[in-house]
Scaffold this active site. Structure first.
Site, PDB file in Angstrom:
ATOM      1  N   ASP A   1      16.682 -44.005 -12.758  1.00  0.00           N
ATOM      2  CA  ASP A   1      17.985 -44.126 -12.092  1.00  0.00           C
ATOM      3  C   ASP A   1      18.686 -45.441 -12.417  1.00  0.00           C
ATOM      4  O   ASP A   1      18.601 -46.414 -11.658  1.00  0.00           O
ATOM      5  CB  ASP A   1      17.796 -43.988 -10.576  1.00  0.00           C
ATOM      6  CG  ASP A   1      17.184 -42.646 -10.214  1.00  0.00           C
ATOM      7  OD1 ASP A   1      17.153 -41.754 -11.080  1.00  0.00           O
ATOM      8  OD2 ASP A   1      16.732 -42.500  -9.058  1.00  0.00           O
TER       9      ASP A   1
ATOM     10  N   ASP B   1       9.727 -34.972 -12.483  1.00  0.00           N
ATOM     11  CA  ASP B   1      10.314 -36.145 -11.822  1.00  0.00           C
ATOM     12  C   ASP B   1       9.422 -36.596 -10.657  1.00  0.00           C
ATOM     13  O   ASP B   1       8.487 -35.898 -10.279  1.00  0.00           O
ATOM     14  CB  ASP B   1      11.727 -35.775 -11.333  1.00  0.00           C
ATOM     15  CG  ASP B   1      12.514 -36.992 -10.861  1.00  0.00           C
ATOM     16  OD1 ASP B   1      12.185 -38.120 -11.277  1.00  0.00           O
ATOM     17  OD2 ASP B   1      13.461 -36.808 -10.069  1.00  0.00           O
TER      18      ASP B   1
ATOM     19  N   GLU C   1       5.503 -40.778 -10.060  1.00  0.00           N
ATOM     20  CA  GLU C   1       4.810 -42.098 -10.162  1.00  0.00           C
ATOM     21  C   GLU C   1       3.497 -42.109  -9.396  1.00  0.00           C
ATOM     22  O   GLU C   1       2.610 -42.862  -9.815  1.00  0.00           O
ATOM     23  CB  GLU C   1       5.750 -43.195  -9.654  1.00  0.00           C
ATOM     24  CG  GLU C   1       6.955 -43.425 -10.562  1.00  0.00           C
ATOM     25  CD  GLU C   1       7.974 -42.285 -10.544  1.00  0.00           C
ATOM     26  OE1 GLU C   1       8.073 -41.632  -9.485  1.00  0.00           O
ATOM     27  OE2 GLU C   1       8.626 -42.048 -11.559  1.00  0.00           O
TER      28      GLU C   1
HETATM   29  C1  GLC Z   1      15.450 -38.845  -8.862  1.00  0.00           C
HETATM   30  C2  GLC Z   1      15.670 -38.743 -10.363  1.00  0.00           C
HETATM   31  C3  GLC Z   1      17.077 -38.281 -10.636  1.00  0.00           C
HETATM   32  C4  GLC Z   1      17.304 -36.958  -9.936  1.00  0.00           C
HETATM   33  C5  GLC Z   1      17.044 -37.095  -8.436  1.00  0.00           C
HETATM   34  C6  GLC Z   1      17.143 -35.781  -7.710  1.00  0.00           C
HETATM   35  O1  GLC Z   1      16.224 -39.875  -8.354  1.00  0.00           O
HETATM   36  O2  GLC Z   1      15.390 -39.937 -11.023  1.00  0.00           O
HETATM   37  O3  GLC Z   1      17.292 -38.166 -12.026  1.00  0.00           O
HETATM   38  O4  GLC Z   1      18.604 -36.521 -10.161  1.00  0.00           O
HETATM   39  O5  GLC Z   1      15.749 -37.632  -8.236  1.00  0.00           O
HETATM   40  O6  GLC Z   1      16.217 -34.871  -8.178  1.00  0.00           O
END
Ligand code: GLC
Length: 753
Positions: A458, A387, A390
């Protein structure tokens, strides 16, 4: 601003696999990669190393061309490239001379300061599909987009850019198809005739070369096959990862995680996967565990395993600035982090507070990162959720001065997430030996399908997000990403019970079936919605498990030819205008035979367009005529899903997780059709790489309309199927045609209906 046109060809030369054309300003090179794939690179730095994150193929060793005063003509059996010499312009034609795509005669390729742009002719009836994760309509004509991987939290259904970059689109006009992949990781731009008085489409990037691959195959599916030949295809995912997945930011302790898993079993709701979001860590430090909330990770995961659950953990790239933290100390000592131009490590804040960011463009850094996963694999984690890659940092505006080794962020940002994911994949694959890791990433570039699934970040708990999210999934399928998902239920906000039900029903037909929600939102698990709704959710999840033989075989198809599991109707019914009608544009085929029509949670009937042919409602076999729209019932417990005439859908009994064998019966459902049809059934152990050594069970299953026969060809591979009984279940053949039951075996099986 300075605009620089390409100028005229001054010199043409041949170098084994390519030709080079010199102008006063630039060097153009042309290669043939396959009969329907020609690459053009126009550069001002012809001696720079030729590298790509995406492409895994080499050009053909020879190139066939002619050279006259006016033009150079490159020919293959599938494509003709005519290169006008003065001025230098590139135009592609079918072998019989029909134009596919032509440079704008006035501007062609040019530079606007460092930005390199290609203006091309726009055809009156031209449509555009593709670019992967992009908002907007299926047909992108009249719109424009930017690629710049962004942590687009709180995005709307209009936001651009989002998290991923796929500079690959397919053009449709005059009954013809072509594809164009602009392999350039700088910030890039696509304009499909938004503001050029319908004269031109254009694309370009802030730096780098005009480096593109042109695909001339006829048929969208053929172009996807060629594109995924060039950039790679997915490998078989772990079977468990295509079961139901439960996630939340965050289950805050081991007890909570275990409690959730137990509840699934108590309620007899099938599930395979549970996630640990960032709170499993000690202060969000990657490769650590919070020893208060998760004091015994192995103990927790062992108990989860005993409940037939697999564990997936999140990993973010940001390494907390904290002396004494292993990853920080090592990274600093070895210069593994992104820097400013003066060599200082770049610092920005993310979840852990102040962080450094690994330079994933360096092989040694990749190795180092990958090897650290023992902190997760030793306790038993089998899935890795990449995650914030980017990369994200609070403020979302990383300075252009930041460098990864000797490359500036401006050049490689769009590939950062992919390279992080590659490092995670390589590392965990090595550690896990013969076991398949499950990989999920938020940021991506072309080629990511080779090692990871993606989800769309998200989203929000609204009907419009559910519908446009499906378009994202379908559009990702056009760029080679088959294993895709959305946060079912909506990440931000709280779904109404109806929205939760609808989205969960749709999730049955989303390649990755994951329920996920943001911290602070209402709990989202299936039992949170009351008994009656839970029963509907359970039934849908059960259906997903019954469909796994069909779905897993669909992934096999993706691994072989790149075609996605969730397919916009534009792939199979390209010339049917209704497919692009905004009322029907969210519809998709799930595998070869199911057509799914997403419906808002506020509606109990839906307008559905069924393309030419005969269709049956999945579930009750009501017959519908194709080539027209129908108003169909859409009660909360029955999403409109249709089976194509001739549909072949293998199913299995309801199981609670993919660890369960089921009842040993191969339920082969066949719908009557007027034409022959075929399905490739595929099975393997679902967890190891033994399939790469021939240990699989694969066979063609065909339906012969004229003879009312179903034939299971002799199976390939040495794997023993988990099925021992074959039940052939006819649909639409009339009452006299009955279900038949015979032993299931790898030899030829012929059934007359
Ligand atoms: C980011 C991700 C989300 C995750 C959050 C906390 O917003 O896109 O899916 O739950 O981070 O890690």
């Amino acid at each position: 601003m300075q605009t620089q046109l390409l100028g005229n060809a001054k010199q043409v030369s041949q170098h084994n696999d390519h030709i080079t054309i010199q102008t006063a300003e630039a060097t153009a090179k042309v290669w043939v990669y396959a009969p329907a794939i020609i690459r053009v690179n126009i550069t001002k730095t012809p001696d720079k190393a030729d590298t790509s994150f995406a492409v895994i193929q080499q050009p053909e060793s020879a190139i066939n061309y002619s050279d006259s005063d006016q033009e150079i003509i490159v020919t293959t059996e599938a494509l003709t490239l005519r290169i006008n010499k003065a001025p230098l312009r590139f135009s592609f034609f079918t072998p019989d001379g029909k134009p596919l795509s032509e440079d704008d005669t006035r501007f062609g390729v040019n530079w606007q300061n460092e930005r390199v742009v290609n203006y091309r002719k726009l055809y009156a009836d031209e449509k555009f599909i593709g670019l992967g994760e992009k908002t907007g309509d299926l047909n992108r004509r009249g719109t424009h987009y930017v690629n710049w991987n962004t942590d687009a939290s709180k995005h709307t259904i209009y936001t651009d850019p989002l998290y991923k970059t796929f500079p690959f689109f397919i053009g449709l006009h005059s009954g013809l198809t072509y594809g164009l992949f602009f392999d350039n990781t700088y910030k890039s731009y696509f304009d499909f005739g938004a503001t050029t008085d319908d004269e031109m489409s254009w694309f370009g990037a802030d730096g780098g070369d005009m480096n593109y691959y042109f695909f001339g195959a006829q048929g969208v599916a053929e172009i996807i096959k060629d594109y995924t030949w060039l950039t790679g295809r997915m490998e078989m995912p772990p079977l468990w990862s295509i079961g139901y997945q439960q996630c939340r930011y965050s289950y805050m302790s081991a007890d909570e995680v275990l409690g959730i898993a137990q509840k699934f079993r108590e309620h007899n709701i099938p599930a395979d996967v549970i996630y640990c979001d960032i709170d499993y860590m000690d202060n969000y430090k990657i490769f650590t565990w919070n020893d208060e909330a998760f004091p015994d990770p192995k103990g927790m995961i062992d108990q989860l395993k005993a409940l037939d659950f697999r564990t997936v953990c999140i990993v973010d790239p940001g390494i907390k600035v904290e002396e004494g933290y292993k990853q920080y100390d090592e990274g600093v000592a070895k210069d593994y982090f992104a820097t400013y131009t003066n060599g200082d490590n770049y610092v920005a804040s993310v979840w852990p507070g102040r962080c450094h960011f690994p330079n994933f463009f360096d092989d040694e850094v990749k190795e180092w990162w990958g090897a650290a996963f023992t902190a997760l694999t030793e306790p038993g984690v089998e899935g890795f959720w990449n995650d914030m890659n980017e990369p994200a940092a609070w403020g979302q505006n990383i300075p252009y001065l930041v460098k990864f080794g000797d490359r500036y962020m401006a050049e490689v940002r769009n590939a950062y997430g992919m390279e992080m994911t590659k490092a995670t994949y390589n590392g965990t694959r090595k550690i896990l030996g013969n076991k398949r890791p499950f990989m999920l990433t938020r940021a991506a570039y072309c080629g990511t399908q080779r090692f990871s699934a993606v989800w769309t970040g998200d989203n929000t708990a609204t009907d419009e997000h559910m519908l446009y999210g499906q378009r994202l999934v379908n559009s990702l399928g056009l760029v080679g990403m088959s294993f895709t998902g959305v946060d079912i239920g909506g990440y931000t906000g709280n779904p109404t019970p109806e929205l939760m039900l609808r989205w969960n029903s749709l999730g049955v037909y989303i390649p990755m079936y994951r329920n996920h929600a943001e911290i602070g939102t209402a709990m989202r698990e299936p039992w949170e919605w009351g008994e009656e709704n839970m029963a509907i959710i359970r039934k849908d999840i059960e259906l997903r498990y019954q469909l796994l033989p069909y779905i897993y075989s669909g992934f096999y198809e993706s691994s072989q030819n790149g075609l996605p599991l969730s397919r916009t109707l534009a792939i199979d019914y390209t010339q049917d205008e209704n497919v692009f009608d905004v009322r029907y544009q969210n519809q998709f085929l799930f595998g070869n035979f199911l057509l799914v029509a997403p419906v808002e949670s506020t509606k109990l009937t839906a307008a559905v367009y069924l393309p030419g042919g005969e269709w049956y409602r999945f579930g009750n076999d009501k017959v519908y005529e194709g080539g027209m729209a129908h108003s169909v019932p859409a009660p909360m417990n029955d999403l409109p899903v249709f089976v194509k005439g001739g549909g072949i859908i293998p199913m299995q009994s309801v199981i609670q997780s993919t660890n369960e064998a089921g009842d040993g019966i191969f339920y082969l459902h066949i719908w009557k059709g007027t034409e022959d049809s075929k399905f490739v059934y595929y099975e393997d152990d679902g967890v190891t790489y033994d399939n790469e050594r021939g240990i699989f069970h694969k066979r063609d299953i065909s339906y012969h309309a004229e003879y009312n026969k179903v034939i299971l060809a002799i199976a390939d591979g040495t794997y023993t199927s988990k099925f021992n009984t074959l039940k052939v279940i006819p649909h639409g053949f009339g009452k006299t045609v009955k279900t038949q039951e015979v032993p299931y075996h790898p030899g030829l099986i012929e059934i007359t209906l």
